[in-house]
Structures are given as structure tokens and as C-alpha cells.
Motif scaffolding. Structure first.
Motif, PDB file in Angstrom:
ATOM      1  N   VAL A 125     -42.587  16.175  31.588  1.00  0.00           N
ATOM      2  CA  VAL A 125     -41.161  16.054  31.879  1.00  0.00           C
ATOM      3  C   VAL A 125     -40.939  16.067  33.391  1.00  0.00           C
ATOM      4  O   VAL A 125     -40.166  15.276  33.938  1.00  0.00           O
ATOM      5  CB  VAL A 125     -40.381  17.195  31.182  1.00  0.00           C
ATOM      6  CG1 VAL A 125     -38.939  17.222  31.645  1.00  0.00           C
ATOM      7  CG2 VAL A 125     -40.463  17.043  29.663  1.00  0.00           C
ATOM      8  N   LEU A 126     -41.657  16.959  34.051  1.00  0.00           N
ATOM      9  CA  LEU A 126     -41.540  17.057  35.513  1.00  0.00           C
ATOM     10  C   LEU A 126     -41.864  15.723  36.185  1.00  0.00           C
ATOM     11  O   LEU A 126     -41.224  15.311  37.148  1.00  0.00           O
ATOM     12  CB  LEU A 126     -42.527  18.138  36.007  1.00  0.00           C
ATOM     13  CG  LEU A 126     -42.660  18.336  37.509  1.00  0.00           C
ATOM     14  CD1 LEU A 126     -41.406  19.006  38.073  1.00  0.00           C
ATOM     15  CD2 LEU A 126     -43.892  19.180  37.837  1.00  0.00           C
ATOM     16  N   ARG A 127     -42.854  15.039  35.629  1.00  0.00           N
ATOM     17  CA  ARG A 127     -43.393  13.819  36.263  1.00  0.00           C
ATOM     18  C   ARG A 127     -42.302  12.766  36.517  1.00  0.00           C
ATOM     19  O   ARG A 127     -42.355  12.051  37.505  1.00  0.00           O
ATOM     20  CB  ARG A 127     -44.503  13.248  35.379  1.00  0.00           C
ATOM     21  CG  ARG A 127     -45.300  12.164  36.053  1.00  0.00           C
ATOM     22  CD  ARG A 127     -46.367  11.622  35.147  1.00  0.00           C
ATOM     23  NE  ARG A 127     -47.518  12.497  34.978  1.00  0.00           N
ATOM     24  CZ  ARG A 127     -47.914  13.025  33.822  1.00  0.00           C
ATOM     25  NH1 ARG A 127     -47.236  12.782  32.721  1.00  0.00           N
ATOM     26  NH2 ARG A 127     -48.977  13.789  33.761  1.00  0.00           N
ATOM     27  N   GLN A 128     -41.289  12.717  35.609  1.00  0.00           N
ATOM     28  CA  GLN A 128     -40.294  11.657  35.781  1.00  0.00           C
ATOM     29  C   GLN A 128     -39.442  11.853  37.035  1.00  0.00           C
ATOM     30  O   GLN A 128     -38.793  10.926  37.495  1.00  0.00           O
ATOM     31  CB  GLN A 128     -39.408  11.531  34.546  1.00  0.00           C
ATOM     32  CG  GLN A 128     -38.522  12.726  34.290  1.00  0.00           C
ATOM     33  CD  GLN A 128     -37.698  12.572  33.037  1.00  0.00           C
ATOM     34  OE1 GLN A 128     -37.236  11.487  32.720  1.00  0.00           O
ATOM     35  NE2 GLN A 128     -37.526  13.659  32.311  1.00  0.00           N
ATOM     36  N   GLN A 129     -39.475  13.060  37.602  1.00  0.00           N
ATOM     37  CA  GLN A 129     -38.716  13.288  38.837  1.00  0.00           C
ATOM     38  C   GLN A 129     -39.583  13.163  40.092  1.00  0.00           C
ATOM     39  O   GLN A 129     -39.154  13.443  41.187  1.00  0.00           O
ATOM     40  CB  GLN A 129     -38.102  14.699  38.806  1.00  0.00           C
ATOM     41  CG  GLN A 129     -36.613  14.699  38.524  1.00  0.00           C
ATOM     42  CD  GLN A 129     -36.306  14.176  37.135  1.00  0.00           C
ATOM     43  OE1 GLN A 129     -36.788  14.705  36.135  1.00  0.00           O
ATOM     44  NE2 GLN A 129     -35.507  13.136  37.070  1.00  0.00           N
ATOM     45  N   PHE A 130     -40.817  12.740  39.896  1.00  0.00           N
ATOM     46  CA  PHE A 130     -41.730  12.646  41.046  1.00  0.00           C
ATOM     47  C   PHE A 130     -41.442  11.431  41.908  1.00  0.00           C
ATOM     48  O   PHE A 130     -41.003  10.386  41.423  1.00  0.00           O
ATOM     49  CB  PHE A 130     -43.181  12.534  40.556  1.00  0.00           C
ATOM     50  CG  PHE A 130     -43.847  13.864  40.318  1.00  0.00           C
ATOM     51  CD1 PHE A 130     -43.176  15.058  40.488  1.00  0.00           C
ATOM     52  CD2 PHE A 130     -45.175  13.898  39.920  1.00  0.00           C
ATOM     53  CE1 PHE A 130     -43.805  16.269  40.259  1.00  0.00           C
ATOM     54  CE2 PHE A 130     -45.810  15.100  39.693  1.00  0.00           C
ATOM     55  CZ  PHE A 130     -45.126  16.286  39.852  1.00  0.00           C
ATOM     56  N   ARG A 131     -41.784  11.607  43.191  1.00  0.00           N
ATOM     57  CA  ARG A 131     -41.786  10.446  44.083  1.00  0.00           C
ATOM     58  C   ARG A 131     -42.834   9.453  43.567  1.00  0.00           C
ATOM     59  O   ARG A 131     -43.824   9.864  42.958  1.00  0.00           O
ATOM     60  CB  ARG A 131     -42.215  10.896  45.485  1.00  0.00           C
ATOM     61  CG  ARG A 131     -41.292  11.915  46.138  1.00  0.00           C
ATOM     62  CD  ARG A 131     -41.970  12.381  47.422  1.00  0.00           C
ATOM     63  NE  ARG A 131     -42.297  11.225  48.242  1.00  0.00           N
ATOM     64  CZ  ARG A 131     -41.490  10.719  49.173  1.00  0.00           C
ATOM     65  NH1 ARG A 131     -40.337  11.296  49.401  1.00  0.00           N
ATOM     66  NH2 ARG A 131     -41.837   9.669  49.876  1.00  0.00           N
TER      67      ARG A 131
ATOM     68  N   TRP B 276     -46.526  10.299  44.235  1.00  0.00           N
ATOM     69  CA  TRP B 276     -47.142  11.533  43.731  1.00  0.00           C
ATOM     70  C   TRP B 276     -47.788  11.233  42.383  1.00  0.00           C
ATOM     71  O   TRP B 276     -47.331  10.363  41.631  1.00  0.00           O
ATOM     72  CB  TRP B 276     -46.090  12.621  43.519  1.00  0.00           C
ATOM     73  CG  TRP B 276     -45.570  13.273  44.770  1.00  0.00           C
ATOM     74  CD1 TRP B 276     -45.607  12.771  46.041  1.00  0.00           C
ATOM     75  CD2 TRP B 276     -44.902  14.539  44.845  1.00  0.00           C
ATOM     76  NE1 TRP B 276     -44.999  13.658  46.901  1.00  0.00           N
ATOM     77  CE2 TRP B 276     -44.564  14.750  46.206  1.00  0.00           C
ATOM     78  CE3 TRP B 276     -44.558  15.517  43.914  1.00  0.00           C
ATOM     79  CZ2 TRP B 276     -43.910  15.909  46.639  1.00  0.00           C
ATOM     80  CZ3 TRP B 276     -43.899  16.665  44.342  1.00  0.00           C
ATOM     81  CH2 TRP B 276     -43.590  16.850  45.692  1.00  0.00           C
TER      82      TRP B 276
ATOM     83  N   LYS C  91     -44.287  23.126  42.073  1.00  0.00           N
ATOM     84  CA  LYS C  91     -43.580  22.611  40.893  1.00  0.00           C
ATOM     85  C   LYS C  91     -44.458  22.733  39.641  1.00  0.00           C
ATOM     86  O   LYS C  91     -43.999  23.102  38.567  1.00  0.00           O
ATOM     87  CB  LYS C  91     -43.180  21.144  41.102  1.00  0.00           C
ATOM     88  CG  LYS C  91     -42.051  20.971  42.109  1.00  0.00           C
ATOM     89  CD  LYS C  91     -41.788  19.500  42.386  1.00  0.00           C
ATOM     90  CE  LYS C  91     -40.843  19.291  43.539  1.00  0.00           C
ATOM     91  NZ  LYS C  91     -39.461  19.713  43.253  1.00  0.00           N
TER      92      LYS C  91
ATOM     93  N   CYS D 167     -44.300  25.159  35.922  1.00  0.00           N
ATOM     94  CA  CYS D 167     -44.510  24.661  34.544  1.00  0.00           C
ATOM     95  C   CYS D 167     -45.528  25.532  33.802  1.00  0.00           C
ATOM     96  O   CYS D 167     -45.360  25.862  32.624  1.00  0.00           O
ATOM     97  CB  CYS D 167     -45.025  23.220  34.570  1.00  0.00           C
ATOM     98  SG  CYS D 167     -43.830  22.046  35.178  1.00  0.00           S
TER      99      CYS D 167
END
Ligand SMILES: NCCCC(=O)N[C@@H](CCCN)C(=O)O
Length: 406
Positions: free
Chosen positions: A219-225, A228, A268, A272
């Protein structure tokens, strides 16, 4: 002058061609006996034997690390009291678990050895050199895991080198691909076992923690630059459905374009992992990898020379592409150097069984030795003209200054 340099470059190529069978034998021996990071004893012994059998090399086995080595030749030329220009070639030789030489590090070792032999032969063919010259081959273990070059940097092994060269196999020729900075972590969840049907309420499920951690990261990955990366595997997930898993283990790689961002991505990811522990009641242990890898600091002067030499040998260069990470990144922050990529006659992708086959195929030989020639020719450009070395070093200093700015 230009003709003399051309003749020396020709000498590089002829010498590598003359040595092609034994160089192939070297790469082949390493390919047939894949070994993991820091365990490359057979590759180490094979390379040490190779340089011991070559005339004029001083070989130091087990150089600062059990499976590292150093082979040096020279200094030659110049006048007494002059400082030495020390040209380094790096050999990697570790393989991947289960799939062997799926990243072609056998070819990296062969290419480094071939370039060193070619350069030495050219240097020997000329009596007078304006400077003292030394050639150093460093056998650097554990690129896939751990970072042998970072260990060797910490031991000061690169301190006396003026310039370093190596090349990595992939699907195309490229003078540079943007290798990412990387930080790794082993995540261990400790829960409590219980019979999964008889009294599940007595258990604390470490697999649930692992799965939640995996989902949290996804889920976190979708907010990554876009530059990254984060990816992980579950290395232990429990043993039997009717035993609530009391222990699970994941391994994650976190990558950013600059090593300066590694603490951000790590913070980040840590959140998690801790969240999954809190939600499930497990204990979590985070064991971070001992060496971060840095992004590669470019040296366009060297890249341009390499490209020119490669083109003269018939290489076609791609201008974009992706890459993983490399501990050469850390080297490039300490010594000017290049880490170009080379085509090996196959479209197979690195880290696949198909690439293992490609890196062991006879077809890869032509491309590997052509790359070695281009590296040694570039080394000659640097040696031949003090202005070129000055330019390489000046660019390095400027890149470092830019990089160190807040
Ligand atoms: N850029 C060269 C690719 C070699 C490679 O795949 N290296 C590994 C390094 C992993 C370090 N823990 C990678 O995954 O990028």
C-alpha cells in the motif's frame, strides 16, 4: 602521438585476442562452480592461480577478505621520484542462490582480467612512458549480498588507485545506467505457537504479521516517488497449517536514486513492519544490512572515452535503461571510475535462469572480450595524456562537491 596511441590500442586488442582461450577458461571455470557472496573460494583460487601463472604479477590471495585478492603489476616507466598512476580493474565473481550466474559475474571477472592483461601487454610494448604506471586487479567478492567493495573501501584498499574500471553484463551496451542506492533489512516476527484448531486463541500468529507487513508495504508503494523501489520476500512463513506460526522472516530491499534518501524510505518501511507487529501482538526484530550501496557517481570524461573506444570496436550504445544497485557505487564516491554495461548476445533478463545460460554460452565471449578491450583502451587514454587524467580527477572533485552540498 595519436598514431602511437592507436598502435598501443591495437596491441591491447591483439593481446586479448591471443589470450582468448585461457580467458574463456577462466570465465567458464567460475560459471561452472557458482558460489554465494563471501563464499567464492573456488573463484578466488581460480583467479589467484590465473594471475600467479601470468608473468610479472604480484598476487596477494585472501586480500583483506577471505575471498578477495589483489594482483599488481609495475610500476613501470617514468622517472624516479615521480608519483605513480595506478589503474585498477575490478573482478566480481559471486552468484545467486538457486540460479547460479544469473547476473553474469563470471563474465565480469573474465572481463576485468582480460582488460588488465591487455593493458599490461600494451604497456610492455613501449619502453618509455612519461609517468610511472601500475596496474592493479582487485577481486571484490559479495556484490549480490553484503558488499565486498564497501568492506575493502573501509580497509583502505582503493586509496592508492587513481582510476577504476569494471563492466557489467546486461541486455545492451551502455556507458552508464542509473544504479540505485540500496539499504536492506531482515524482518523477524516472533509470535506464539498453538494448535490452530484446538485452541487458536492461545496463539500469536507470526505469519499474520508477515502478511500484514507485506500488505502495508504494498500500500505504501503507491505513494512512492517514481525513482524509489521496495521489494521483499517471505523467507520463512511457518511449517504446518495446524501449527500457528511462532516465527516468520522477511527480507526487504529499499532503493532510492540517492543514498541521502535511504533514511527516508527506511523510516516509512519501518513503520509498516512495526504496525504489523502491533496489530498481531508479535515481537519484531529488524536487522539492517551491514553495508548500504551508493548510487554511481558519473564521470563523463571516462564515459565519453569509453564510448569512443567501444564504437571503434563496433559497439552500439543505448542511452537509457534501468538497473539494480551495485557496491561499485561506493567505489565511485572514493575514486573516479566507470561501470558500463555490456550486451552478451542475448535478450534474456538478468536474474533469470535464461541469463545464467546466456552468461555461460560461448556467444558471450566475443562481447565480453570486446568490452575488456574498450576498458583497457580507455585506461590507455588516461595514462597516455596527463591532461586527461587531470580532467578525470577534476570532474570527480566537482561531482563530489556537488554531491556533498545540502
Ligand atoms: N547494477 C548491477 C546489477 C547487479 C545486481 O543485481 N545487484 C544487486 C545488489 C543487491 C545488493 N544487496 C541488486 O539487486 O541490484
Amino acid at each position: 602521438m595519436a598514431e602511437k596511441l592507436q598502435a598501443l590500442k591495437q596491441q591491447v586488442c591483439c593481446s586479448i585476442d591471443e589470450a582468448k582461450d585461457k580467458l574463456h577458461g577462466l570465465g567458464d571455470a567460475i560459471w561452472h562452480h557458482p558460489e554465494l557472496a563471501y563464499e567464492e573460494r573456488h573463484a578466488h583460487d581460480t583467479l589467484v592461480r590465473f594471475f600467479t601463472q601470468e608473468k610479472g604479477w604480484t598476487v596477494e590471495p585472501h586480500y583483506k577478505l577471505e575471498t578477495a585478492f589483489r594482483a599488481t603489476w609495475g610500476p613501470v616507466g617514468g622517472a624516479d621520484g615521480e608519483s605513480v598512476v595506478n589503474v585498477g580493474f575490478l573482478c566480481e565473481y559471486d552468484a545467486l542462490p538457486s540460479i547460479g550466474h544469473a547476473c553474469g559475474h563470471n563474465l565480469i571477472a573474465e572481463c576485468g582480467a582480460a582488460a588488465a592483461l591487455g593493458l599490461k601487454a600494451a604497456l610492455e610494448s613501449e619502453e618509455a612512458w612519461p609517468v610511472l604506471i601500475k596496474v592493479t586487479v582487485l577481486g571484490t567478492p559479495a556484490e549480490e549480498d553484503g558488499g565486498g567493495k564497501v568492506d575493502l573501501l573501509q580497509e583502505g584498499s582503493f586509496q592508492d588507485l587513481d582510476v577504476v574500471f569494471m563492466a557489467h553484463p546486461t541486455q545492451k551496451n551502455a556507458t552508464y545506467l542509473p544504479a540505485m542506492a540500496i539499504h536492506s533489512v531482515l524482518v523477524k516476527y516472533h509470535g506464539r505457537a498453538a494448535h490452530a484448531s484446538a485452541y487458536p486463541w492461545e496463539g500469536v500468529n507470526a505469519l499474520d504479521a508477515a502478511v500484514m507487513a507485506y500488505s502495508n508495504i504494498s500500500v505504501l508503494r503507491q505513494q512512492f516517488r517514481p525513482d524509489w523501489r521496495i521489494h521483499g520476500v517471505i523467507k520463512h512463513g511457518g511449517v504446518k497449517p495446524n501449527i500457528i506460526p511462532d516465527y516468520t522472516e522477511l527480507e526487504y530491499y529499499m532503493r532510492t536514486a540517492s543514498h541521502r534518501d535511504l533514511p527516508n524510505i527506511t523510516a516509512k518501511a519501518e513503520a509498516c513492519f512495526h504496525a504489523a507487529a502491533m496489530a498481531t501482538g508479535c515481537e519484531v526484530e529488524l536487522l539492517f544490512g551491514k553495508n548500504d550501496f551508493y548510487e554511481v557517481l558519473r564521470n563523463r570524461t571516462l564515459e565519453d572515452l569509453y564510448e569512443e573506444n567501444g564504437k571503434a570496436l563496433g559497439m552500439k550504445f543505448a542511452i537509457d535503461g534501468f538497473s539494480g544497485s551495485t557496491d561499485f557505487g561506493n567505489v565511485s564516491h572514493a575514486v573516479p571510475g566507470i561501470h558500463p554495461y555490456f550486451y552478451i548476445g542475448s535478450e534474456a533478463l538478468n536474474h533469470t535462469a535464461e541469463y545464467t545460460a546466456a552468461s555461460g554460452a560461448d556467444k558471450a565471449q566475443f562481447y565480453t572480450l570486446r568490452t575488456a578491450k574498450a576498458l583497457a583502451m580507455t585506461a590507455l587514454d588516461v595514462i597516455f595524456s596527463p591532461d586527461v587524467l587531470d580532467k578525470v580527477k577534476q570532474e570527480f572533485r566537482e561531482a563530489k562537491l556537488r554531491e556533498e552540498k545540502p
